[in-house]
Design a protein around this motif. Structure first.
Motif, short mmCIF file in Angstrom:
data_model
loop_
_atom_site.label_atom_id
_atom_site.label_comp_id
_atom_site.label_asym_id
_atom_site.label_seq_id
_atom_site.Cartn_x
_atom_site.Cartn_y
_atom_site.Cartn_z
N UNK A 204 0.83 -1.21 0.00
CA UNK A 204 0.00 0.00 0.00
C UNK A 204 0.86 1.25 0.00
N UNK A 205 1.92 1.23 0.80
CA UNK A 205 2.83 2.38 0.85
C UNK A 205 3.51 2.58 -0.50
N UNK A 206 3.99 1.49 -1.11
CA UNK A 206 4.67 1.58 -2.39
C UNK A 206 3.73 2.09 -3.48
N UNK A 207 2.52 1.59 -3.50
CA UNK A 207 1.55 2.04 -4.51
C UNK A 207 1.24 3.52 -4.35
N UNK A 208 1.04 3.95 -3.11
CA UNK A 208 0.73 5.36 -2.85
C UNK A 208 1.88 6.26 -3.30
N UNK A 209 3.11 5.88 -2.96
CA UNK A 209 4.26 6.73 -3.29
C UNK A 209 4.48 6.80 -4.80
N UNK A 210 4.36 5.67 -5.49
CA UNK A 210 4.58 5.67 -6.93
C UNK A 210 3.52 6.47 -7.68
N UNK A 211 2.28 6.34 -7.24
CA UNK A 211 1.20 7.07 -7.90
C UNK A 211 1.29 8.56 -7.59
N UNK A 212 1.58 8.90 -6.34
CA UNK A 212 1.67 10.31 -5.95
C UNK A 212 2.84 11.00 -6.63
N UNK A 213 3.95 10.28 -6.77
CA UNK A 213 5.12 10.85 -7.44
C UNK A 213 5.01 10.78 -8.96
N UNK A 214 3.86 10.29 -9.45
CA UNK A 214 3.57 10.22 -10.87
C UNK A 214 4.58 9.34 -11.63
N UNK A 215 5.06 8.31 -10.92
CA UNK A 215 5.92 7.34 -11.58
C UNK A 215 5.09 6.35 -12.40
N UNK A 216 3.92 6.02 -11.90
CA UNK A 216 2.99 5.14 -12.61
C UNK A 216 1.58 5.72 -12.46
N UNK A 217 0.71 5.28 -13.35
CA UNK A 217 -0.70 5.67 -13.27
C UNK A 217 -1.46 4.68 -12.40
N UNK A 218 -2.54 5.15 -11.78
CA UNK A 218 -3.35 4.28 -10.94
C UNK A 218 -3.99 3.17 -11.76
N UNK A 219 -4.33 3.48 -13.03
CA UNK A 219 -4.91 2.45 -13.89
C UNK A 219 -3.92 1.31 -14.13
N UNK A 220 -2.64 1.66 -14.27
CA UNK A 220 -1.61 0.64 -14.45
C UNK A 220 -1.51 -0.26 -13.22
N UNK A 221 -1.57 0.35 -12.04
CA UNK A 221 -1.52 -0.42 -10.80
C UNK A 221 -2.72 -1.35 -10.71
N UNK A 222 -3.90 -0.86 -11.06
CA UNK A 222 -5.11 -1.70 -11.01
C UNK A 222 -5.01 -2.86 -11.98
N UNK A 223 -4.48 -2.62 -13.18
CA UNK A 223 -4.32 -3.70 -14.14
C UNK A 223 -3.35 -4.76 -13.64
N UNK A 224 -2.27 -4.32 -13.01
CA UNK A 224 -1.30 -5.27 -12.47
C UNK A 224 -1.91 -6.10 -11.34
#
Length: 278
Positions: A219-239
């Motif tokens: 959860x922490x990793x997902x939040x940081x990557x999305x907030x820092x705009x390293x990945x899109x939330x849609x990409x995380x959901x697909x994964x």
């Protein structure tokens, strides 16, 4: 008889005087001893007060020295931090200068080609000198277009049809690459500031996607990557969907058994499709 009495009275008087003198001497001696004792006590008290004052002064001096040492240490730390920041800034500036220089070096052959063509066609069809041809080339590259020198002959106008878009595209690419350098630097600084800031309660609430009251590493990793705009939330959901499809036994991890089950499932699907066709 009277003479004897007189001598006796004189002796008695001498004895009394001697006793009196001895008493006075004892009193004087006692007084001197008392005075000496008093003076000694006063002297000891004075020396003790001086010693105490010296100790107080020494303690005050030590405290002042400690304060000065702490201030010097603080100033040295500030100076060191300033030096580190200045060194980092200098390194960033040097890096930017080197990157810009590398862009010009990589585009130098193309720029030389553009400049050579402008000089050749300008002299051949317009009768311009070398300086005028270079001036026309750079005003075209910079998209300024003053109009004081423009193609008049038909061949030069035909050349300009291809020369102007090509040269402007090259200049635009160079400017875009230079702008990207500064944009990347600002993005890196923004990321450093974001990572250095303290987490808030609102951040924890947003991180806790399963509402368990705790934040896991995922959860922490997902939040940081999305907030820092390293990945899109849609990409995380697909994964997450892909992971769920591979985690067939629902254990939360992917194991060899999951792969075996996936192979069996595909075989069953193939058999089912064949049966359905028959």
């Amino acid at each position: 008889m009277k003479g004897v009495r007189n001598r006796s009275s004189r002796r008695l008087m001498k004895i009394f005087d001697t006793i009196k003198n001895d008493n006075e001497s004892d009193q004087i001696s006692d007084g001197i001893t008392a005075n000496s004792t008093s003076a000694s006590s006063v002297s000891n008290s004075y020396l003790e007060s001086l010693s105490k004052n010296d100790d107080d002064k020494l303690s005050t001096m030590n405290q002042d020295e400690k304060s000065i040492i702490n201030q010097n240490s603080y100033l040295e730390s500030l100076s060191k931090n300033d030096d580190d920041k200045l060194s980092t800034m200098n390194q960033d500036e040097k890096s930017i200068i080197n990157q810009i220089g590398s862009i010009f070096v990589s585009q130098l052959p193309v720029l030389c080609l553009i400049l050579s063509l402008a000089i050749f066609f300008g002299k051949k069809f317009e009768g311009w000198c070398t300086a005028t041809s270079i001036y026309y080339c750079w005003t075209t590259l910079a998209t300024v277009g003053y109009g004081d020198y423009s193609p008049q002959s038909q061949p030069m106008r035909l050349f300009a049809v291809f020369f102007i878009p090509f040269s402007v595209a090259i200049a635009g690419e160079m400017i875009g690459r230079i702008a990207t350098i500064f944009a990347n630097r600002e993005e890196a600084r923004a990321e450093q500031r974001f990572l250095a800031r303290e987490l808030t309660m609102q951040d924890l609430i947003v991180m806790d996607t399963d509402n368990s009251g705790e934040v896991s590493f995922n959860e922490f990793l997902t939040f940081m990557l999305v907030t820092m705009q390293k990945v899109e939330q849609d990409t995380v959901d697909e994964l997450k969907v892909v992971f769920t499809g591979l985690n067939l036994d629902g254990s939360g991890t992917i194991k060899k058994d999951d792969l075996i089950l996936a192979v069996k499932k595909r075989k069953e699907q193939k058999l089912g499709n064949r049966t359905a066709r028959k």
